[in-house]
Design a protein around this motif. Sequence first.
Motif, short mmCIF file in Angstrom:
data_model
loop_
_atom_site.label_atom_id
_atom_site.label_comp_id
_atom_site.label_asym_id
_atom_site.label_seq_id
_atom_site.Cartn_x
_atom_site.Cartn_y
_atom_site.Cartn_z
N ARG A 1 0.84 -1.20 0.00
CA ARG A 1 0.00 0.00 0.00
C ARG A 1 0.88 1.26 0.00
N GLN A 2 1.93 1.26 0.81
CA GLN A 2 2.84 2.41 0.82
C GLN A 2 3.52 2.59 -0.54
N ARG A 3 3.89 1.47 -1.15
CA ARG A 3 4.55 1.54 -2.46
C ARG A 3 3.62 2.15 -3.49
N TYR A 4 2.40 1.65 -3.60
CA TYR A 4 1.48 2.11 -4.63
C TYR A 4 1.00 3.54 -4.35
N GLU A 5 0.76 3.85 -3.06
CA GLU A 5 0.35 5.21 -2.72
C GLU A 5 1.47 6.21 -3.02
N GLY A 6 2.72 5.78 -2.78
CA GLY A 6 3.86 6.63 -3.10
C GLY A 6 3.97 6.89 -4.59
N GLN A 7 3.76 5.85 -5.39
CA GLN A 7 3.80 6.02 -6.84
C GLN A 7 2.68 6.92 -7.32
N LEU A 8 1.50 6.76 -6.71
CA LEU A 8 0.36 7.59 -7.08
C LEU A 8 0.62 9.05 -6.73
N LYS A 9 1.20 9.29 -5.56
CA LYS A 9 1.50 10.66 -5.14
C LYS A 9 2.51 11.31 -6.07
N ARG A 10 3.55 10.53 -6.44
CA ARG A 10 4.56 11.08 -7.36
C ARG A 10 3.96 11.36 -8.73
N LEU A 11 3.04 10.49 -9.15
CA LEU A 11 2.39 10.69 -10.44
C LEU A 11 1.58 11.98 -10.45
N GLU A 12 0.90 12.26 -9.36
CA GLU A 12 0.07 13.46 -9.27
C GLU A 12 0.92 14.73 -9.17
N GLN A 13 2.22 14.58 -8.91
CA GLN A 13 3.11 15.73 -8.83
C GLN A 13 3.84 16.00 -10.15
N THR A 14 3.45 15.29 -11.20
CA THR A 14 4.09 15.46 -12.50
C THR A 14 3.94 16.90 -12.99
N GLU A 15 5.02 17.44 -13.51
CA GLU A 15 5.04 18.80 -14.01
C GLU A 15 5.36 18.82 -15.50
N PRO A 16 5.06 19.93 -16.18
CA PRO A 16 5.37 20.03 -17.62
C PRO A 16 6.83 19.71 -17.93
N GLU A 17 7.75 20.09 -17.04
CA GLU A 17 9.17 19.82 -17.29
C GLU A 17 9.44 18.32 -17.35
N ASP A 18 8.70 17.53 -16.57
CA ASP A 18 8.86 16.09 -16.60
C ASP A 18 8.44 15.52 -17.95
N VAL A 19 7.31 16.02 -18.46
CA VAL A 19 6.80 15.53 -19.74
C VAL A 19 7.78 15.89 -20.86
N PHE A 20 8.22 17.13 -20.85
CA PHE A 20 9.15 17.57 -21.90
C PHE A 20 10.45 16.78 -21.83
N GLY A 21 10.93 16.50 -20.62
CA GLY A 21 12.16 15.73 -20.47
C GLY A 21 12.04 14.33 -21.04
N LEU A 22 10.89 13.69 -20.82
CA LEU A 22 10.70 12.34 -21.36
C LEU A 22 10.64 12.35 -22.89
N PHE A 23 9.95 13.34 -23.43
CA PHE A 23 9.89 13.45 -24.89
C PHE A 23 11.28 13.68 -25.47
N MET A 24 12.05 14.58 -24.85
CA MET A 24 13.39 14.84 -25.35
C MET A 24 14.31 13.63 -25.17
#
Length: 698
Positions: A185-208
């Motif tokens: 539960r801690q693992r999945y909740e942690g992943q969910l929390k990090r996912l909800e903190q995604t920023e435009p810079e993260d998206v651009f970095g993955l594309f690049m």
Amino acid sequence: MSWFATLSRLAALTAVLAISSTAMALEPTDKQRQAAEESADSLRYGHYADVTFDAAWSRDAFDRYLDILDGQRAYLLQRDIEPFESLRTELDRVLNRGELDEVFALHQRAGEKRKARLEWLLDELDQGLDFTFDGSQRLVVDREDAPFATRESELDTLWQKRLTNDALSLALTGQKREEVEDTLRQRYEGQLKRLEQTEPEDVFGLFMAAVTGSIEPHTAYLSPRQGESFDIQMSLSLEGIGALLQTDGEYVKVASLVPGGPAERAGVLKPADRIIAVGQEGEDDMTSVIGMRLDNVVDLIRGPKGSDVRLEVIPAQAVDTTRSHVVTITRDTVDLEDQAASSEVIELERNGDTHSLGVITVPTFYVDFDAWQAGEDDYRSTTRDVAKEVEKLKQQGVEGIVLDLRNNGGGALQEANSLIGLFIDRGPTVQVRDAQSRIQLYGDSEAGTLYDGPLGVLVNRLSASASEIFAGAIQDYGRGLVLGSGTFGKGTVQTLDELSHGELKLTRAKFYRISGKSTQNRGVTPDITFPSLIDPERIGESSLDNALKWDSVRDVQYRRYGQPEQYLPELKERHEARAADNPNFRYLERQSTLARKLREQHTSVSLNREQRKREMEAQEAEQLSLENQRRRALGMDELDEWIDAREDAIASSGNDENGASGEDDNENMPAERAQVIEAAEILLDYADLNATTRLVQG
């Protein structure tokens, strides 16, 4: 633009607008649009390779972007991707014009699917898990070549297996039902929390990352934040553990260790180890980093000098993810003193006589640039420090010198050139060709040779870049023997281009030996090869996607100092005879073969507790048998379990609290130490054969 392409784009954007009301769509910034356009120009006109942004490139980059978003084919359905299919042939337009909306929309779709799946997992946990683990199902470990599923029920089945495997893996470590459920539960909740903190810079970095990775593995976009971290790392002032990390699916993998750094001194991490959790000093709980972004993992590991960080690690040699263990490393900075060359004298017995051979360990090619640029006379450098060690060994009357470049990932090119100059009397050292095919020749211009006696160079898969230039030049000149395993194959040169937003690390040139051979991709092949536990399919240039190919240019004029190749048949025969009687060499050879066999067999895992335990025990029994064969031959105590082998190897590594070797008994040294001793033996053979030839000719 065709009506079909227009409809596809509208469908893609409409699908993203239909996300849940609690999630906010991520949009590209004007700075990122501008950076994309600038990157396109830099890559097209500045990269060593002939970069063409066309439909073929778009297909490669699009597939790579999908791999980054869902490399294990566990979240997206085929119908999720179809609205974005126009990108498959038009990513060149996206990059050239900075039209990033659809790229962000695809990331948004993947993020929503990942969020929904994490919520599904948490719901499954709330309903309670079946802890019987008595079925007959198996879970495929690697799905990167699997097609995208066409129905949600297919992914439900996959994730039911994944959830069972996660629970079984924890249960096999001794956790009780409640502990397993809490951990997951801690693992999945942690992943969910990090996912909800995604920023435009993260998206651009993955594309690049998809853009640059589709061209060449050492080319990369660095965001402003990543550029700052890169600068810190290059100045060697980073307070951390001294390990280069990279992503490996959902895991973070150790790519290499910084010479003289805390992790190398502690001896608790190895290349290809996977880090699955990080714990801070004074805290009982550890943070799962499975599925976490690499820069966030680095931030967790980084910390104040002198503080401890705990890492839960799956060893590279482990055949099952349940075989993790926790190690503690004290954070520290790395300075030149930690990376300085050092020497020792090895004494060998032959026919009642004692022979002395020198070994100089060169962790990296370093130079104190600040002191050098300030005009100081006593600045530190690899060449200067090695010269001191050579003089020391000459005074001790050694009959040959081995330079140990194992795990040396390179460094200052000027130091590789000047170091070669200690062992030759002027001459070229390396050729560098740029994107316009112009070749610049580097070399040693100083007259005289510091040491002209028998010379050996010991390398392994982690010897890269400047190490390969040095080893290749010694081999081409016939100046000495290259021993060990094939090197990394990093034969390219990178520079940083500043963008209006971030930086672009570009491959600008390629190294070539004076014989005309490239060090790229193939590396340097030793004259006599030692077995290695480092898997070349997982570590090394040839293991990287889109690595530049090996090729050659014209050789240059240079003087040969000897003909070591004429002695190789005899040297190999003597080496093989010794290796056959050396328990450490037999172990290395057999363990390398076994590890390769186990990796090939380990394509899936059983979800049945008893079957899983039987498979694990059978695999570990083979590994334990090999280790105990070695121990019996050396008169050492045998181990009861394979899991004890790694801890015992660390304890017997001979390193004191400062990382210095204090082991003097050759018979009880670990397998890696045996390579140093054998290199000295081979060099003594070479000196003997060389002297005999001169005597006959005289």
